[in-house]
Design a protein around this motif. Structure first.
Motif, PDB file in Angstrom:
ATOM      1  N   ASN A 118     -29.628  66.408 -32.773  1.00  0.00           N
ATOM      2  CA  ASN A 118     -30.398  67.662 -32.788  1.00  0.00           C
ATOM      3  C   ASN A 118     -29.921  68.544 -31.641  1.00  0.00           C
ATOM      4  OD1 ASN A 118     -31.911  66.565 -34.835  1.00  0.00           O
ATOM      5  ND2 ASN A 118     -33.879  66.754 -33.782  1.00  0.00           N
ATOM      6  N   THR A 147     -30.292  70.059 -37.019  1.00  0.00           N
ATOM      7  CA  THR A 147     -29.911  68.645 -37.099  1.00  0.00           C
ATOM      8  C   THR A 147     -28.536  68.517 -37.750  1.00  0.00           C
ATOM      9  OG1 THR A 147     -32.231  68.062 -37.311  1.00  0.00           O
ATOM     10  CG2 THR A 147     -30.660  66.381 -37.965  1.00  0.00           C
ATOM     11  N   LYS A 171     -38.490  61.993 -29.018  1.00  0.00           N
ATOM     12  CA  LYS A 171     -37.904  62.180 -27.691  1.00  0.00           C
ATOM     13  C   LYS A 171     -38.645  61.308 -26.682  1.00  0.00           C
ATOM     14  CE  LYS A 171     -36.989  67.000 -28.663  1.00  0.00           C
ATOM     15  NZ  LYS A 171     -37.856  68.151 -28.939  1.00  0.00           N
TER      16      LYS A 171
HETATM   17  C1  LIG Z   1     -34.676  66.233 -34.893  1.00  0.00           C
HETATM   18  O1  LIG Z   1     -34.917  67.250 -35.824  1.00  0.00           O
HETATM   19  C2  LIG Z   1     -35.564  66.779 -37.004  1.00  0.00           C
HETATM   20  C3  LIG Z   1     -35.610  67.929 -37.988  1.00  0.00           C
HETATM   21  O2  LIG Z   1     -36.230  69.026 -37.400  1.00  0.00           O
HETATM   22  C4  LIG Z   1     -36.957  66.270 -36.618  1.00  0.00           C
HETATM   23  O3  LIG Z   1     -37.593  65.764 -37.764  1.00  0.00           O
HETATM   24  C5  LIG Z   1     -36.806  65.162 -35.593  1.00  0.00           C
HETATM   25  O4  LIG Z   1     -38.096  64.755 -35.124  1.00  0.00           O
HETATM   26  C6  LIG Z   1     -35.990  65.637 -34.403  1.00  0.00           C
HETATM   27  N1  LIG Z   1     -35.726  64.517 -33.503  1.00  0.00           N
HETATM   28  C7  LIG Z   1     -36.117  64.520 -32.219  1.00  0.00           C
HETATM   29  C8  LIG Z   1     -35.735  63.319 -31.421  1.00  0.00           C
HETATM   30  O5  LIG Z   1     -36.709  65.432 -31.692  1.00  0.00           O
END
Ligand SMILES: *[C@@H]1O[C@H](CO)[C@@H](O)[C@H](O)[C@H]1NC(C)=O
Ligand SMILES: *[C@@H]1O[C@H](CO)[C@@H](O)[C@H](O)[C@H]1NC(C)=O
Ligand SMILES: *[C@@H]1O[C@H](CO)[C@@H](O)[C@H](O)[C@H]1NC(C)=O
Ligand SMILES: *[C@@H]1O[C@H](CO)[C@@H](O)[C@H](O)[C@H]1NC(C)=O
Ligand SMILES: *[C@@H]1O[C@H](CO)[C@@H](O)[C@H](O)[C@H]1NC(C)=O
Ligand SMILES: *[C@@H]1O[C@H](CO)[C@@H](O)[C@H](O)[C@H]1NC(C)=O
Ligand SMILES: *[C@@H]1O[C@H](CO)[C@@H](O)[C@H](O)[C@H]1NC(C)=O
Length: 308
Positions: free
Chosen positions: A87, A48, A158
């Motif tokens: 991400n 991230t 997502k």
């Molecule tokens: C992005 O990464 C963070 C940390 O791993 C996680 O908490 C989050 O759910 C992720 N976002 C998506 C949209 O997958």
């Protein structure tokens, strides 16, 4: 150089050579027995990045891509509400499904509306790196293969698909766009600020504040590319660049086409000639505003510029 340092250099070289030889020997031994090489992991990691601007270039055996949260519209001293994080999912073995596969990525963000003179907070994007192909004269481009699958949704996870009504209910102003820069000078063509021309291809647009430059003048041209219909708008941005925007009819979450034709036939409309150079190709989302967190997800992307 004194005798003492020569001796130390020779002394240092020996252990390194021995260690390397041992490791290479071990790897050859394991490969001969059909065992996986010991030092290549098939781990998939998601990292991230919340920096304003930060280049992320995961190692790859195929075409190199660079991702960037690119929050260019936010002043360094901004302390207001909102935020954006990106991400990026990378393969430790650098072997993506195909040579042109980009790493998967998402952004989650929220910003209050900015002033009408500067409504864009960020253009988080993934860019095809200037490899052997950039900058390239348009007349020498055989094809620009582009294929993407994406979705935009309300929330922090997502999304599986894009529900435009949900986005509008969250006051979203944003787009999903391919971004290209061109100039007669090959050195300027690779710069998003120095290039004379910007050609954008919008695959999605949400909210009434998200307008292509020149919308009020009306569409100058319509063109269909592999079944998707686009309207062309033209105008100048604050940097004095000529901006040509192809806006798709509807929300095109799956787009697979040669977009080369969208760079041609623009000369009489304020755009580049076939002797100008393409130096920059990226895909991303302009983040204007939203009243709650929204997430853009790009699980599949391929970009490839083929020269004649
Ligand atoms: C992005 O990464 C963070 C940390 O791993 C996680 O908490 C989050 O759910 C992720 N976002 C998506 C949209 O997958
Ligand atoms: C690399 O890692 C990915 C993800 O784990 C895996 O699908 C792929 O098969 C691996 N490729 C090679 C050549 O090991
Ligand atoms: C932020 O910086 C800009 C220019 O550097 C300045 O004009 C503005 O007043 C600053 N804003 C705050 C809240 O400090
Ligand atoms: C909204 O998104 C930002 C940026 O990705 C994140 O820092 C924040 O935690 C999110 N807010 C909530 C309530 O999930
Ligand atoms: C694509 O990958 C193959 C092996 O999978 C390799 O032989 C070839 O050189 C690659 N081509 C490019 C343009 O990277
Ligand atoms: C997307 O689909 C998967 C599988 O059906 C489901 O588990 C997930 O909750 C869905 N995501 C959203 C945001 O609806
Ligand atoms: C046109 O779209 C179809 C359906 O998505 C796809 O299979 C085909 O490869 C596309 N053609 C090009 C030239 O990309």
């Amino acid at each position: 150089m004194g005798l003492r340092s020569l001796v130390s250099a020779g002394f240092l070289l020996l252990p390194i050579a021995v260690t390397l030889g041992l490791l290479l020997g071990l790897q050859a031994h394991r490969e001969a027995r059909g065992m996986p090489p010991p030092f290549v992991s098939n781990k998939v990691s998601t990292d991230t990045y919340c920096q304003r601007a930060f280049g992320i270039s995961p190692a790859t055996r195929g075409l190199q891509y660079t991702l960037n949260p690119n929050q260019w519209g936010i002043a360094d001293n901004y302390t207001g509400p909102g935020g954006l994080c990106m991400n990026v999912t990378s393969f430790e073995n650098a072997s993506y499904p195909t040579n042109t596969s980009a790493p998967q990525w998402s952004i989650t963000w929220q910003f209050p509306p900015g002033p009408p003179t500067q409504p864009v907070h960020a253009f988080p994007n993934i860019k095809l790196d200037p490899d052997a192909v950039f900058p390239i004269e348009i007349s020498k481009v055989a094809a620009i293969h582009f294929s993407a699958e994406w979705a935009y949704g309300v929330g922090d996870v997502k999304p599986n698909t894009t529900n435009v009504n949900d986005l509008l209910a969250a006051d979203v102003n944003s787009n999903v766009a391919i971004d290209m820069f061109l100039d007669s000078d090959p050195d300027k063509a690779v710069s998003s600020t120095d290039a004379k021309y910007e050609v954008m291809v919008w695959l999605g647009v949400f909210g009434v504040a998200t307008e292509p430059i020149g919308l009020k003048q009306g569409a100058l041209k319509t063109q269909s590319v592999n079944g998707t219909n686009f309207n062309l708008y033209f105008g100048e941005n604050g940097l004095g660049q000529s901006v040509l925007t192809w806006v798709a009819d509807g929300t095109v979450q799956n787009f697979n086409a040669d977009i080369g034709p969208l760079l041609q036939g623009l000369t009489g409309l304020g755009g580049p000639t076939v002797n100008d150079h393409l130096g920059y190709l990226a895909f991303g989302s302009e983040a204007l505003s939203a009243s709650t967190n929204i997430t853009f997800w790009n699980p599949d992307l391929h970009m490839d510029v083929i020269s004649i």
